[in-house]
Each structure stands twice: as structure tokens, then as C-alpha cells.
Write a protein that holds these residues in place. Structure first.
Motif, PDB file in Angstrom:
ATOM      1  N   ALA A 189      -5.988   9.425 -16.037  1.00 40.18           N
ATOM      2  CA  ALA A 189      -6.589   8.481 -17.235  1.00 40.18           C
ATOM      3  C   ALA A 189      -5.338   8.134 -18.028  1.00 40.18           C
ATOM      4  O   ALA A 189      -5.157   6.969 -18.528  1.00 40.18           O
ATOM      5  CB  ALA A 189      -7.626   9.589 -17.889  1.00 40.18           C
ATOM      6  N   MET A 190      -4.350   9.152 -18.308  1.00 36.82           N
ATOM      7  CA  MET A 190      -3.230   8.568 -18.978  1.00 36.82           C
ATOM      8  C   MET A 190      -2.278   7.838 -18.413  1.00 36.82           C
ATOM      9  O   MET A 190      -1.759   6.826 -19.229  1.00 36.82           O
ATOM     10  CB  MET A 190      -2.376  10.067 -19.500  1.00 36.82           C
ATOM     11  N   ARG A 191      -2.050   7.977 -17.234  1.00 36.20           N
ATOM     12  CA  ARG A 191      -1.354   7.016 -16.424  1.00 36.20           C
ATOM     13  C   ARG A 191      -1.862   5.669 -16.551  1.00 36.20           C
ATOM     14  O   ARG A 191      -1.085   4.525 -16.661  1.00 36.20           O
ATOM     15  CB  ARG A 191      -1.371   7.297 -14.790  1.00 36.20           C
ATOM     16  N   LEU A 192      -3.258   5.450 -16.205  1.00 39.89           N
ATOM     17  CA  LEU A 192      -3.787   4.052 -16.118  1.00 39.89           C
ATOM     18  C   LEU A 192      -3.680   3.442 -17.781  1.00 39.89           C
ATOM     19  O   LEU A 192      -3.609   2.422 -17.740  1.00 39.89           O
ATOM     20  CB  LEU A 192      -5.347   4.170 -15.568  1.00 39.89           C
ATOM     21  N   THR A 193      -4.058   4.355 -18.900  1.00 37.66           N
ATOM     22  CA  THR A 193      -4.028   3.891 -20.027  1.00 37.66           C
ATOM     23  C   THR A 193      -2.693   3.192 -20.570  1.00 37.66           C
ATOM     24  O   THR A 193      -2.352   2.098 -21.123  1.00 37.66           O
ATOM     25  CB  THR A 193      -4.643   4.849 -21.101  1.00 37.66           C
ATOM     26  N   TYR A 194      -1.709   4.167 -19.920  1.00 39.62           N
ATOM     27  CA  TYR A 194      -0.049   3.774 -20.222  1.00 39.62           C
ATOM     28  C   TYR A 194       0.129   2.526 -19.523  1.00 39.62           C
ATOM     29  O   TYR A 194       0.850   1.448 -20.214  1.00 39.62           O
ATOM     30  CB  TYR A 194       0.909   4.695 -20.076  1.00 39.62           C
ATOM     31  N   SER A 195      -0.321   1.951 -18.675  1.00 38.47           N
ATOM     32  CA  SER A 195      -0.291   0.901 -17.852  1.00 38.47           C
ATOM     33  C   SER A 195      -0.692  -0.458 -18.468  1.00 38.47           C
ATOM     34  O   SER A 195      -0.215  -1.365 -18.399  1.00 38.47           O
ATOM     35  CB  SER A 195      -0.658   1.054 -16.190  1.00 38.47           C
ATOM     36  N   THR A 209      -6.337  -0.744 -30.066  1.00 36.03           N
ATOM     37  CA  THR A 209      -7.224   0.257 -29.410  1.00 36.03           C
ATOM     38  C   THR A 209      -6.646   0.925 -28.300  1.00 36.03           C
ATOM     39  O   THR A 209      -6.875   1.926 -27.966  1.00 36.03           O
ATOM     40  CB  THR A 209      -8.607  -0.633 -29.250  1.00 36.03           C
ATOM     41  N   VAL A 210      -6.066   0.448 -27.207  1.00 34.41           N
ATOM     42  CA  VAL A 210      -5.277   0.775 -26.170  1.00 34.41           C
ATOM     43  C   VAL A 210      -4.238   2.121 -26.535  1.00 34.41           C
ATOM     44  O   VAL A 210      -4.175   3.156 -26.077  1.00 34.41           O
ATOM     45  CB  VAL A 210      -4.648  -0.219 -25.156  1.00 34.41           C
ATOM     46  N   ASN A 211      -3.589   1.667 -27.682  1.00 38.12           N
ATOM     47  CA  ASN A 211      -2.450   2.667 -28.274  1.00 38.12           C
ATOM     48  C   ASN A 211      -3.082   3.881 -28.750  1.00 38.12           C
ATOM     49  O   ASN A 211      -2.667   4.868 -28.847  1.00 38.12           O
ATOM     50  CB  ASN A 211      -1.590   1.785 -29.267  1.00 38.12           C
ATOM     51  N   ALA A 212      -4.155   3.497 -29.538  1.00 39.39           N
ATOM     52  CA  ALA A 212      -5.042   4.497 -30.061  1.00 39.39           C
ATOM     53  C   ALA A 212      -5.634   5.487 -29.130  1.00 39.39           C
ATOM     54  O   ALA A 212      -5.659   6.667 -29.155  1.00 39.39           O
ATOM     55  CB  ALA A 212      -6.199   3.971 -31.089  1.00 39.39           C
ATOM     56  N   LEU A 213      -6.209   4.921 -28.023  1.00 39.34           N
ATOM     57  CA  LEU A 213      -6.777   5.814 -27.118  1.00 39.34           C
ATOM     58  C   LEU A 213      -5.573   6.657 -26.426  1.00 39.34           C
ATOM     59  O   LEU A 213      -5.773   7.867 -26.011  1.00 39.34           O
ATOM     60  CB  LEU A 213      -7.282   5.080 -25.776  1.00 39.34           C
ATOM     61  N   TYR A 214      -4.319   6.128 -26.233  1.00 41.01           N
ATOM     62  CA  TYR A 214      -3.383   6.767 -25.509  1.00 41.01           C
ATOM     63  C   TYR A 214      -2.898   7.842 -26.551  1.00 41.01           C
ATOM     64  O   TYR A 214      -2.405   8.945 -25.958  1.00 41.01           O
ATOM     65  CB  TYR A 214      -2.036   5.846 -25.131  1.00 41.01           C
ATOM     66  N   ALA A 215      -2.767   7.615 -27.758  1.00 47.23           N
ATOM     67  CA  ALA A 215      -2.405   8.477 -28.666  1.00 47.23           C
ATOM     68  C   ALA A 215      -3.494   9.746 -28.872  1.00 47.23           C
ATOM     69  O   ALA A 215      -3.061  11.072 -28.656  1.00 47.23           O
ATOM     70  CB  ALA A 215      -2.487   8.099 -30.149  1.00 47.23           C
ATOM     71  N   MET A 273      -5.195  10.820 -26.313  1.00 46.58           N
ATOM     72  CA  MET A 273      -4.829  11.553 -24.964  1.00 46.58           C
ATOM     73  C   MET A 273      -3.669  12.443 -25.022  1.00 46.58           C
ATOM     74  O   MET A 273      -3.426  13.616 -24.620  1.00 46.58           O
ATOM     75  CB  MET A 273      -4.777  10.641 -23.877  1.00 46.58           C
ATOM     76  N   CYS A 274      -2.860  11.904 -25.752  1.00 48.63           N
ATOM     77  CA  CYS A 274      -1.532  12.827 -26.111  1.00 48.63           C
ATOM     78  C   CYS A 274      -1.660  13.777 -26.887  1.00 48.63           C
ATOM     79  O   CYS A 274      -1.368  15.028 -26.660  1.00 48.63           O
ATOM     80  CB  CYS A 274      -0.315  12.004 -26.498  1.00 48.63           C
ATOM     81  N   LYS A 281       4.807  12.056 -29.206  1.00 46.34           N
ATOM     82  CA  LYS A 281       4.665  10.803 -28.671  1.00 46.34           C
ATOM     83  C   LYS A 281       3.242  10.267 -29.066  1.00 46.34           C
ATOM     84  O   LYS A 281       2.761   9.151 -29.307  1.00 46.34           O
ATOM     85  CB  LYS A 281       4.184  11.091 -27.010  1.00 46.34           C
ATOM     86  N   GLY A 282       2.201  11.425 -29.239  1.00 48.83           N
ATOM     87  CA  GLY A 282       0.760  10.675 -29.847  1.00 48.83           C
ATOM     88  C   GLY A 282       0.963  10.291 -31.401  1.00 48.83           C
ATOM     89  O   GLY A 282       0.313   9.201 -31.479  1.00 48.83           O
ATOM     90  N   GLY A 283       2.000  10.638 -32.133  1.00 47.24           N
ATOM     91  CA  GLY A 283       2.136  10.210 -33.473  1.00 47.24           C
ATOM     92  C   GLY A 283       2.843   8.847 -33.414  1.00 47.24           C
ATOM     93  O   GLY A 283       2.455   7.699 -34.053  1.00 47.24           O
ATOM     94  N   TYR A 284       3.418   8.731 -32.522  1.00 47.64           N
ATOM     95  CA  TYR A 284       4.219   7.285 -32.271  1.00 47.64           C
ATOM     96  C   TYR A 284       3.259   6.257 -31.836  1.00 47.64           C
ATOM     97  O   TYR A 284       3.306   4.980 -32.486  1.00 47.64           O
ATOM     98  CB  TYR A 284       5.324   7.642 -31.187  1.00 47.64           C
TER      99      TYR A 284
END
Length: 410
Positions: free
Chosen positions: A216-222, A233-239, A241-242, A276-279
């Protein structure tokens, strides 16, 4: 890793990748053929590895066999071959058909498949079911549990979705910018559910399924790496997950049992993932969008601060209130009750929690058990017993049993 563990592990991680690449090659209307080739590949692995042992590079072995079986399928069935070959604008010679199972093409195929599945001609529920099944490798049981519905409903959704995609002749490719914006919400929902199934699985007796979370993290980061989909919203979801991933090592003990948040060893938390999540949460603050992912990521951020301060729980409570306004969920309301207990006291939290009447949810009774512990031990015990009777996984039962054991010791 022994064969009886390795093949199921590779099936979870590689089956969906092979299906995505072959579906892109054959066309989405031939998705069953792609699934058949992938299934035959794993059957061959089971048969061959049992007698010859595990190869030095099992993944490469699978990809080689999948390539050969894909070409053989075209040669073996002339009618099938004519359909595919005509669409590929290539000659009827399997040796000229390139089956690209490079990591980049796998990633591209998975993302393109994800957007193809999230086509507006099928319902959002069917899109999510289809993506979880085809792209994420979920079984029917796992999908029905994740989406809180029956297996029969899921099977019907999948059948209708495949028929729609065939009729519409949907191509596996990145859609236009306008279409991407229309489909992105469903794509993010699918990735969110995929991560959640790994973070807490009711369909497997495991505290964590790291492979699902990592996928999930790999696909979201892509999506972040793609200029068209790098949105707040994509950055928020990745944060989000982090932040959740940062506490993985502390969430289970040496016996594989779940460790509750308040008992976790914060020295095991991954500070690099927290940073990384904070970033990415900071990047998500651009624009005027406030999604549920922004709020959930912010709540997860505050949970990376172990100190039990008033400021922490006031912020968490405020975020839960906003989250309930954006998208009401009884589970979110239940989690809010715990935060409320930290600010307004346990009596107030009990009154709010009992209003929810989640009589078929073991989390509901577990929370009530915890809230009643210092108020009424008899009621606490009754609630833990109800939670135990409703718990699905062995992991949850052991966690609740530990609470019940404490009553006997007391």
C-alpha cells in the motif's frame, strides 16, 4: 524460509503483479486469462519446488515461468490468440511478444490497472472490490470482511464489474488529467483499505501483515512520484501510513501478541518514519483541501508523542470531532470516546460510548471494559467477556483474555 511458508508469501506479493502485467498485455477483457496464467505459475512452483528444491531466486523463477506460460497460452488456443494478437497488432508468433516483468513495468501496470478498475461506469463499491481482488490479491473472505458485507454480494459485484469493463473496452493506461481527478478518490480508498487490512487483519490470525502495508505504501508513494497524481490528499494518506508504520515493531511482543498503545515501548518506534510522516503531512497542507486523510494523519501524528498531556488529547479530540463531521463512522465515534475520557473523564466517555450501541463489535465492549475498570469492576468484567465472545481473531482473544486474567489475579 521453508517452502510451505515461501509459496504463500510469494503468492501474496507476486500474484497480483503478474496479473497486472499480463492484463495490460492481453487487455482487461482477458483478465481471467491473466489470472489463469498466474495460477498455473504458482501451481508449477508447488510441483517443481517440492521435488527439486527452492531455486536461488524464487521470484525470478516465477517471472520466467509466467512469461513462458503467457506465450504458451497464446499458441495453445488459436481463438484466444487471434483476439489478443489482433489487439496487440503483432504477428501470431509468441516469441515476438514481450512479457515485460521489470520492476518499473510492474509498478506502471499496477497503477494503470488501479485507475482502469476505478472507471466511472461501475459503482464505487464494485471498483473497490475489484481493485482489492485483482490488484491487491485479497480473497473473497478478506474483501467481505474489509467492506462489511457478504461473500455473495462481493461475488456479484466482481462479476458485474468485469462485464462492464469488457463492454466499455476500458484500456489499462493512465487516464486524462480530468479523469484522474474523478477516479483518484476511489484509488485512495482502495489503498487505504489495503493498508488497514495489513495494519489490523480480521481475516488472518496475525497482528500485522507487513507485506500488505508495504505494498500500500509503495503504490501510494508512486502516486506522489507521478506529477498528475501528486496531490495533497495523496501526501496526507502517505503521511498517515508512515505514522502508523513507525510503531509496527512495538505493536507486538515476542509471542506475536498485540501490545496496546499505552503499553508500547516507544524506544522501538521508528523515528525516521515519524519524520517522514511529518514531512509529507506538511506537504499535504498546501491548497484548500481538508480530507479525512489529513485528519487521520494528524491524529496518528499525535499518537507518536507518548506523553499523556492535556494538549495532546485536546488536539486529538478536536480532530475526531472534525473527522466525524466530514465522514461519520461509528468506529471513529468509538475512538473519540477514548480521547474524551482523557479530557472529560471516564464517566462522560462511558455515556457517550454507550449511545453508540455497537452490540456486535468487540472493540465496543473492550473499550467499555477499559473505561469501567476503575469505576465498576463487575461491569468491566462483563464487558470484557462480551468482547471475548465476539472477537474474531486468536490475537484479539488473547489480548482480551489477558484482561480477564487480571481479574482473577486481583
Amino acid at each position: 524460509m521453508e517452502q510451505q511458508e515461501l509459496i504463500p508469501h510469494l503468492f501474496r506479493t507476486e500474484f497480483r503483479k503478474i496479473v497486472a502485467v499480463l492484463s495490460k498485455l492481453f487487455g482487461i477483457e482477458h483478465i481471467e486469462a491473466a489470472e489463469d496464467v498466474a495460477s498455473e505459475t504458482f501451481l508449477a512452483a508447488l510441483e517443481t519446488w517440492t521435488y527439486n528444491g527452492i531455486p536461488k531466486n524464487p521470484t525470478a523463477w516465477l517471472y520466467t515461468v509466467a512469461k513462458n506460460k503467457a506465450k504458451n497460452s497464446i499458441n495453445r488456443n488459436l481463438l484466444f490468440a487471434e483476439k489478443i494478437v489482433s489487439e496487440l497488432n503483432t504477428s501470431f508468433n509468441s516469441r515476438e511478444i514481450e512479457v515485460d516483468l521489470s520492476q518499473q513495468n510492474i509498478l506502471d501496470s499496477q497503477l494503470q490497472m488501479l485507475f482502469a478498475i476505478c472507471h466511472p461506469t461501475i459503482s464505487a463499491e464494485a471498483q473497490i472490490s475489484m481493485a482489492l481482488r485483482v490488484l491487491c490479491g485479497f480473497g473473497i473472505d478478506e474483501i467481505s470482511t474489509a467492506l462489511l458485507t457478504s461473500k455473495e454480494v462481493i461475488n456479484k459485484r466482481l462479476f458485474r464489474a468485469k462485464e462492464k469493463l469488457r463492454l466499455e473496452k476500458v484500456k489499462i493506461e493512465f487516464p486524462s488529467e480530468t479523469e484522474i481527478n474523478q477516479r483518484l478518490e476511489t484509488v485512495l480508498t482502495t489503498l487505504y483499505l489495503l493498508f488497514n487490512e495489513g495494519y489490523y487483519s480480521e481475516s488472518q490470525n496475525a497482528v500485522l501483515r507487513d507485506d500488505l502495508c508495504a505494498e500500500a505504501m509503495r503504490l501510494t508513494y508512486s502516486l506522489i512520484e507521478n506529477e498528475q497524481t501528486n496531490q495533497p490528499t495523496v501526501n496526507a494518506l502517505y503521511a498517515l501510513m508512515c505514522f502508523h508504520s513507525s510503531r509496527f515493531k512495538a505493536r507486538q511482543n515476542t509471542n506475536g501478541e498485540m501490545v496496546l498503545y499505552q503499553d508500547q515501548d516507544e524506544t522501538l518506534w521508528d523515528q525516521e518514519l515519524i519524520s517522514k510522516g511529518g514531512y509529507y503531512l506538511h506537504l499535504a497542507a498546501s491548497g484548500n483541501t481538508l480530507s479525512k486523510y489529513h485528519l487521520e494523519a494528524s491524529i496518528a501524528y499525535w499518537h507518536t508523542i507518548k506523553e499523556d498531556t492535556k494538549e495532546k488529547w485536546e488536539n486529538i479530540l478536536q480532530l475526531f470531532d472534525q473527522l466525524l463531521q466530514i465522514e461519520y463512522s461509528p468506529i471513529v465515534a468509538l475512538n473519540r470516546a477514548y480521547a474524551l475520557s482523557k479530557i472529560k473523564g471516564k464517566q462522560k466517555a462511558i455515556r457517550e460510548a454507550e449511545k453508540l450501541k455497537l452490540e456486535n463489535n468487540h472493540f465496543y465492549f473492550t473499550l467499555l471494559g477499559e473505561l469501567y475498570m476503575e469505576i465498576d469492576k463487575d461491569k468491566a468484567k462483563i464487558n470484557f467477556q462480551k468482547a471475548f465472545s465476539l472477537a474474531i481473531t486468536q490475537t484479539d482473544r488473547r489480548t482480551i483474555q489477558n484482561e480477564l486474567t487480571s481479574f482473577r489475579k486481583g
